[in-house]
Write a protein that holds these residues in place. Sequence first.
Motif, PDB file in Angstrom:
ATOM      1  N   TYR A 176       2.433  55.069 -52.333  1.00  0.00           N
ATOM      2  CA  TYR A 176       2.176  53.971 -53.550  1.00  0.00           C
ATOM      3  C   TYR A 176       2.706  54.414 -54.539  1.00  0.00           C
ATOM      4  O   TYR A 176       3.460  54.054 -55.021  1.00  0.00           O
ATOM      5  CB  TYR A 176       0.586  54.362 -54.490  1.00  0.00           C
ATOM      6  N   TYR A 177       3.575  55.707 -54.460  1.00  0.00           N
ATOM      7  CA  TYR A 177       4.442  56.613 -55.544  1.00  0.00           C
ATOM      8  C   TYR A 177       5.793  57.002 -55.081  1.00  0.00           C
ATOM      9  O   TYR A 177       6.562  57.414 -55.663  1.00  0.00           O
ATOM     10  CB  TYR A 177       3.906  57.322 -56.837  1.00  0.00           C
ATOM     11  N   CYS A 211      -3.676  47.873 -57.352  1.00  0.00           N
ATOM     12  CA  CYS A 211      -3.440  48.436 -59.115  1.00  0.00           C
ATOM     13  C   CYS A 211      -4.246  49.185 -58.614  1.00  0.00           C
ATOM     14  O   CYS A 211      -4.549  50.398 -59.677  1.00  0.00           O
ATOM     15  CB  CYS A 211      -4.260  47.840 -60.019  1.00  0.00           C
ATOM     16  N   GLU A 213      -2.545  52.632 -57.694  1.00  0.00           N
ATOM     17  CA  GLU A 213      -2.359  53.839 -58.263  1.00  0.00           C
ATOM     18  C   GLU A 213      -2.615  54.968 -57.769  1.00  0.00           C
ATOM     19  O   GLU A 213      -2.441  55.875 -58.198  1.00  0.00           O
ATOM     20  CB  GLU A 213      -2.458  53.722 -59.826  1.00  0.00           C
ATOM     21  N   GLN A 223       2.856  45.751 -56.997  1.00  0.00           N
ATOM     22  CA  GLN A 223       2.047  47.320 -56.979  1.00  0.00           C
ATOM     23  C   GLN A 223       2.329  47.067 -58.921  1.00  0.00           C
ATOM     24  O   GLN A 223       3.266  47.873 -58.878  1.00  0.00           O
ATOM     25  CB  GLN A 223       3.112  47.891 -56.866  1.00  0.00           C
ATOM     26  N   PRO A 225       0.135  49.351 -62.974  1.00  0.00           N
ATOM     27  CA  PRO A 225      -1.186  49.439 -63.270  1.00  0.00           C
ATOM     28  C   PRO A 225      -2.002  48.233 -63.735  1.00  0.00           C
ATOM     29  O   PRO A 225      -2.043  47.187 -64.639  1.00  0.00           O
ATOM     30  CB  PRO A 225      -0.995  50.189 -64.387  1.00  0.00           C
TER      31      PRO A 225
END
Length: 239
Positions: A176-177, A211, A213, A223, A225
């Motif tokens: 995700y990051y 969401c 995260e 994607q 928050p």
Amino acid sequence: SMLGSKTGVIVSPGPSLEKNVHLLKEHADKIFIICPIRSVAILRANNIEPDFVLQLDAIGGDFVENSKSSLNMPVRNLVVDATVDPSFFNFPAEKKYWYFTANKTIGLENHIDIGAFGLEAVSVSIACLKFAYKFGLTNLALIGQDLAFSPNKRYADGGGLGVLPKLAPDIMVDGYYGGKVGTAADYDYFIDQVADLGQLMGDAGCEMYNCTEGGAFINNFQQIPLAELLESLPFDERK
């Protein structure tokens, strides 16, 4: 029908659920909260009552008993597949609804409106997503749908219900990051299924948001928050 509202949040019990679950309560009058049974105790620990709780698998035994013992009162609406373990027939719920994921094999396709994508699903969270779409919600968001895990953390605290599978992550997928995160074969398959559904529902006019995260990156979803999504909801939207 849930056509009076637009937003459904699918709350899955992934490890990252604990990051943002508290945000749901202040917007609970605007959104439909739809989740698997594993998420109920975590939601209630944050004073959030889910609108619909789904059970898909035929798992019984300790899972059913531990699920019941984690509740201090019945869920509002329990939606169960016709193939669940019979122990769920007496599961504490104010209302129960039945559906058939495998209706094509039992001759009901001419009698039940299953919608554009049907209700068959390889995971209960995907069934929740299809359920939300089927009933007219057009802003669909995922929270806690990590689809990745560490050796010691497959579910958020309270989501294991005493029947944690002993699997180690042995496949690396996009995170995700950014970078890579570890997952297993079943979750890797689910990632592709959720991404495909995101494409189909997006093409059908839905806004699709991941969401979560944390965990795996999911294609065909924005994607963002959860706080950003919830703050963007119209002031006068009500469910």
